[in-house]
Scaffold this active site. Structure first.
Site, mmCIF file in Angstrom:
data_model
loop_
_atom_site.group_PDB
_atom_site.id
_atom_site.type_symbol
_atom_site.label_atom_id
_atom_site.label_comp_id
_atom_site.label_asym_id
_atom_site.label_seq_id
_atom_site.Cartn_x
_atom_site.Cartn_y
_atom_site.Cartn_z
ATOM 1 C CE LYS A 9 71.819 4.307 87.633
ATOM 2 N NZ LYS A 9 71.463 4.630 89.040
ATOM 3 C CB SER A 36 69.692 4.881 91.884
ATOM 4 O OG SER A 36 69.750 5.066 90.560
#
Length: 631
Positions: A197, A398
């Site tokens: 991430k 996401s």
């Protein structure tokens, strides 16, 4: 005296109000006249001109009203489904003698968007469903990768003799702000889950992490391979491999004449200026010798779209669009406001008599709270026993994937960018900045969280532990939603999650995606699941219509587009434009960091594949910044 001043202020206020009312009436009448023009204009024989002076997106942002009315340049965006509808309608209409792709100022789009457009161009060129193929002619001073992927499917590719096409491939520099943040004394507190991430890395590092580099290289390699396959299939005789591996040597062998080298390699078919190109189109679509050289009979894109409205026959299938940054609260088109989209969904269920629902997702994510708000609204359709099909556009990562978990089945393109299952939060504090100028802070605290988060004195370990726990809980929720939707264990989702970004093909292998196909395929599947006949349904788009001021601005933008020459630039001009767009996106990154304010589910690697032009909001913010600096 006070009475006189008060009366004068009242009179001035009345005068200003009357002027405002008069202006609104004037623009209202003007808008009515202009908006009536396109629909009433007859379509004659000619060439359909697709002058794509901007990016192709899922949902365009509203045109800046005052910028358009004042003549200021505005970033343009074109709706993907409208462009495809225009091409497909032209394919079977005898009035259209040719299709022109004017790509001089093309703003690009995500790989899946360009692939879908390319397939539409190929259908028009080759013919399909019993229709004869139409000549498709592309023109640009110089083509970038996205423009050439589209132009490769044309019958003829034209380029200016002083232009030239070089292929860059995906990748390039990403801006990192850690050095600047340290110099300013800002302390960026990051809370995240997922070793891949990497959205927060520009604020915490001066370079790319090994994990981010690994993920990026895998994604870039796959998507670039798909680009090459698409170009090779469209133009099998074009010798473009050397331009990818040895561009300097290839250009040097032609004495620096890039355009001539492109012609010899079969990358382009013809070299000529716009006048020569116009004469060629006129030979196919008709012209007028009384007009200036290069004139041809043209069909305006706006007129063509107005003449081919969406069907309203049959039962209704709702299409809910989730496009752009996902943000809390309300937002206009091109930005996915959680409250706005949830309201559109609920209103559609209440008033549209829907038989099925398709959720078109084209976003790299944003607020986790807003993503959940949209997901819950979509689940209301499932509670009513409506089939819910997810259609991923160019980007569904996401927070976009968070929303996708609400569907019964997921469609994507092989080069859709998806995944990035992970979340983060970031909180800047300024204790070191203030210390540099001699400002300190102190005070009384009654609990460990008194005054927290303290942007003046910094966060404390207790708050850091609380916020990190909240992020970890949010990630567990993300995993559980994906696991339930995809019939996996949370442990398996965690293995393919961790913020890792995947192409659509790999996502299909990982069972994050069910089937390949575009929006029309997803709509057909929704109709099938609802038991509707193949010709017994139409789509209803659940989105707010632009107000009359926005429509007026859009009309002015169309007229401005017609008035401009559309001239692009050579390789140097393209490079300068690319750098400007990069800086505009960087300014937008900072704005999103400051305005985020909540737990975020965003994707960093995704931005490098999107439109080559910055989003309109980022471009406007960048222009304001330059003006403030006097540049």
């Amino acid at each position: 005296m006070k009475l006189v001043r008060g009366a004068w202020k009242l009179l001035v206020g009345i005068k200003d109000g009357l002027v405002l009312v008069a202006m609104l009436l004037f623009f209202g009448i003007l808008f009515a006249a202009l908006s009536a023009r396109p629909g009433g204009k007859a379509i004659g024989d000619g060439a359909l001109v697709l002058k794509l002076d901007g990016a192709v997106v899922e949902q365009p942002s509203e045109t800046d009203t005052f910028a358009s009315l004042s003549g200021q340049p505005t970033a343009r965006e074109y709706r993907l489904r409208d462009v495809i509808r225009a091409i497909d309608a032209a394919r079977t209409d005898d009035r259209v003698k040719a299709i022109v792709l004017d790509l001089d100022a093309f703003g690009g789009g995500y790989p899946a968007v360009i692939s879908e457009l390319s397939r539409a161009v190929k259908r028009a060129r080759d013919g399909a469903d019993g229709a004869k193929g139409k000549p498709v002619l592309a023109y640009a001073t110089a083509y970038d990768d996205a423009a050439y992927r589209l132009a490769a499917n044309a019958s003829e590719i034209w380029m200016h003799p002083m232009g030239g096409t070089l292929f860059a491939g995906p990748g390039g520099s990403q801006l990192y702000y850690k050095g600047l943040i340290d110099r300013l004394g800002v302390n960026a507190h990051v809370y995240r889950v997922g070793k891949y991430k990497s959205f927060v890395e520009p604020y915490t590092r001066a370079d790319q992490s090994p994990e981010s580099r690994e993920a990026s290289q895998a994604l870039y390699s796959t998507l670039f391979g798909q680009w090459q396959e698409g170009v090779r299939a469209a133009r099998p005789k074009a010798q473009f491999a050397a331009y990818l591996t040895q561009p300097a040597q290839v250009v040097q062998t032609t004495g620096g004449d890039i355009a001539e080298g492109n012609l010899r390699a079969g990358i382009v078919d013809k070299l000529g200026d716009r006048t020569a190109f116009g004469r060629r189109v006129a030979a196919l679509a008709g012209g007028n010798d009384a007009k200036p050289a290069g004139y041809f009979n043209a069909i305006r894109y706006a007129d063509w779209i107005a003449a081919h409205p969406l069907s309203t026959d049959g039962d209704a299938i709702g299409v809910l669009t989730v496009a752009g940054d996902i943000v809390d609260g309300k937002a206009g088109p091109g930005t996915a406001g959680g409250e706005t989209i949830a309201r559109a969904m609920l209103d559609g269920l209440a008033t549209k008599d829907l038989k099925a629902l398709v959720v078109r997702v084209d976003t790299g994510g944003g607020s986790a709270l807003a993503s959940e708000q949209i997901r819950l609204a979509v689940l209301e359709a499932r509670k009513r026993k409506l089939p819910v099909v997810i259609s991923m556009g160019g980007l569904a990562a996401s927070g976009g994937y968070w929303v996708a978990t609400a569907g019964d089945t997921i469609f994507a393109e092989p080069n859709t960018i998806t995944g990035s299952i992970g979340i983060f939060g970031i909180l800047p504090t300024f204790e070191r900045s203030l210390a540099k100028i001699g400002v300190t802070s102190d005070g009384v605290k009654t609990t460990p969280l008194s005054g927290q988060p303290d942007v003046i004195a910094g966060t404390n370990p207790v708050l850091d532990a609380v916020l990190q726990s909240g992020i970890e809980n949010g990630y567990r929720q993300f995993l559980s939603r994906v696991a339930a939707a995809r019939k996996m264990t949370p442990e398996r989702v965690d293995q393919i999650g961790q913020g890792r970004v995947w192409d659509g093909g790999t996502a299909h292998q990982l069972r994050l995606v069910d089937r390949f196909g575009g929006l029309s395929d997803a709509v057909a599947e929704a109709a099938k699941r609802a038991g509707l006949k193949a010709d017994g349904y139409h789509t209803v788009y659940l989105e707010k219509e632009p107000d009359w001021l926005a429509q007026l601005a859009a009309t002015f933008a169309e007229d401005e587009e017609d008035a401009e020459s559309g001239a692009g630039g050579d390789v140097f001009a393209q490079a300068a434009s690319a750098q400007r767009q990069l800086l505009a996106r960087a300014v937008g990154d900072v704005r999103r960091l400051v305005a985020g304010g909540s737990i975020q589910a965003r994707c960093l690697q995704c931005a490098g594949f999107g439109p080559t032009t910055a989003a309109p909001n980022d471009a406007r913010l960048f222009d304001v910044l330059l003006a403030r600096l006097g540049w």
